[in-house]
Each structure stands twice: as C-alpha cells, then as structure tokens.
Design an enzyme around this catalytic site. Structure first.
Site, PDB file in Angstrom:
ATOM      1  CB  CYS A  97      -3.019   3.506  -5.629  1.00 30.84           C
ATOM      2  SG  CYS A  97      -4.333   2.599  -4.781  1.00 30.84           S
ATOM      3  CB  CYS A 121      -0.877  -0.021   1.256  1.00 23.79           C
ATOM      4  SG  CYS A 121      -1.867   1.466   1.465  1.00 23.79           S
TER       5      CYS A 121
END
Ligand code: DGL
Length: 279
Positions: free
Chosen positions: A188, A74
């Site tokens: 992302c 992440c």
C-alpha cells in the site's frame, strides 16, 4: 518525450511516496497529483464499487488533465481496476501492484509478508503473483484495516500512537521452527510514509520493500529520459476530490514535495465520503 504531463493518482496521500520518485526521475515533467479523498480509504470498497468509482473519476480527469501517462500509485486500485482502465482509455497506465517478486528474491528465510489494505490482500491478482513468483515461499498476507488512515493522520501532523501502528503490523512477523519473516512487502503506497516508525516498532529487523523506485523506472522506460537542458518544473499541482483535510499543515507538506498548487476538483457523486477515523 519533451516535458510530458504525468498524472499520479491515489485515494489519498499514499501516492506521494511514488510521486517523489517519479518527480525525481523526470523533474522537467508537468506533474498533476490526484487524491480521490472523497471516498478514501479505497481498501474498504467492494471490487465493483472501486472499479465504478475510478472509471467515473478518470472519465473526468483525462479530458481535464490531458496526461501523457497515468501512474496508479495505489495497490488497491491497481489490483482491482487496472484492466478495466486500460481497456477503456488509450492513455498508458503504470500500475502499482504488490512487490511479491522482489520480496521472494530478497527473502533468505523463504518466509515473507505482504502488508496491504484488506482490499489488496484478498484479490486474486495478489494470489496469482504469489503462485507465479513465490511458490517456494511461505507468504503471510496481512490486510491492515487502519494503517493507511494512520499514515494520513501522521502526514497531517496529528498524533499517532506506537501502539496503534504496532497493532497494524504485528501479524507480519511470524516465527516458528521453519524460520522467521525476513522481508515485508509494502503493498500500500501509504505505508512508506510511516516507514521510519514501522522500522522502530518491528519486533526484529526485516527488509521492507517499497516499490516506488521501480515504478519511476517503468515510467522513464515508457516516456523516456529528460532531454539535456530541459528546465526543471516547480509548479506541480495537487487535486483533491473533497479536500476536507486540506489543513495548512498539509498544504505545507505538499508544497515541500513540489506540489504548491493545490485545488479541489469535485468528482461525480456516487459513493458517499467516509470520514477516516484513526481512533
Ligand atoms: N494507497 C492505497 C494503496 O496503495 C490505498 C489506501 C486506501 O485508500 O485504502 O493500496
């Protein structure tokens, strides 16, 4: 390391794009995928909220899973909280940060975009990567407010319109007398889940950079290659902190990705869950 335990962590399903490469690199590993879906999306949190949340979650996860290595799959959590996690826990962490260096290396027009969550693109960490590795490039930072939630919806088999996806990536494509964007760094981990659709919707072809293969290589550097003859494991486990979107269709996707054992592991309260809206 023989049959290591690897914990792959994200706010939701995006880390599956990293998990796939890590599992391929060490098919003998015991892999536990953790989705902190109780507070998805991380991109909406303040730095303070996010750091507190991931610290509290790892206080619980580390004794529970006993990982040999942790992959923070992440960008938002890595750019904000990796330092705090490394300072607090002895387990080695591999982070996922915007692929600015590879993007600069790949860009011929010297104009590229970093497409991340609003949280990631506003971080000083990201600005520092650009100063260090792309000072001769024209870099456009694009914080996509809904793209992670749209990617999750697509994974669950819900309809996601072209118009909604196109609106999220539009600002990446810049053209003027100086040239046009030729590279987009996917900052992302959710975004590679919808990459085939983004490629079709792009106003012109660009090189999309997905950092997942590089992260898997870093994991192997740290824990070593699979020993000859080590058996392949097919019993990957996925833990969700809320599990509210664990529909049968999603369980099938997880099983097909080598995560047949799915469970809900509630984490300490604190932040309230937000129901991601894709409409
Ligand atoms: N997959 C996460 C990332 O790489 C974030 C998505 C979110 O929770 O906002 O940044």
């Amino acid at each position: 390391m023989n049959a290591p335990t690897i914990l792959v962590f994200d706010s939701g399903l995006g880390g599956l794009t990293v998990h796939a490469h890590v599992a391929r690199a060490r098919p003998d590993a015991r892999i536990v995928y953790v989705a902190d879906d109780a507070v998805f999306p991380y991109g909406r949190l303040t730095n303070h909220e996010l750091e507190d949340r991931v610290t509290a979650v790892f206080d619980r996860l580390i004794p529970l899973v006993r990982p040999d290595i942790i992959v923070i799959a992440c960008n938002t959590a890595s750019t904000i909280a990796l330092g705090a996690l490394r300072a607090r826990f002895d387990t080695p962490f591999v982070g996922t940060v915007p692929a600015v260096k590879p993007a600069a290396a790949a860009s011929k027009s010297r104009r590229f975009s970093v497409l991340g969550t609003p949280g990631t693109v506003r971080q000083e960490y990201t600005a520092e990567l650009i100063r260090s590795f792309a000072s001769d490039c024209n870099v456009t930072l694009v914080g996509a407010p809904r793209l992670a939630a749209l990617a999750e919806a697509e994974m669950r088999g819900e309809p996601v319109s072209d118009a909604d996806l196109a609106a999220e990536i539009e600002a990446c494509f810049v053209e003027d007398e100086g040239g046009r964007t030729d590279v987009v760094a996917l900052a992302c981990t959710h975004y590679p889940l919808v990459l085939p659709r983004l490629e079709l919707l792009a106003p012109w072809p660009v090189t999309w950079i997905d950092p997942a293969p590089a992260i898997a290589r870093r994991v192997v550097q740290l824990i070593g290659e699979r020993s000859a003859g080590a058996p392949v494991r097919t019993d990957g486990r996925a833990l969700f902190t809320s599990g509210r979107a664990l529909l049968p269709s999603l369980r099938e996707v997880l099983s097909a990705r080598g995560l047949p054992d799915v469970a809900v592991e509630a984490m300490p309260p604190g932040l309230t869950a937000s129901v991601p809206s894709v409409n």
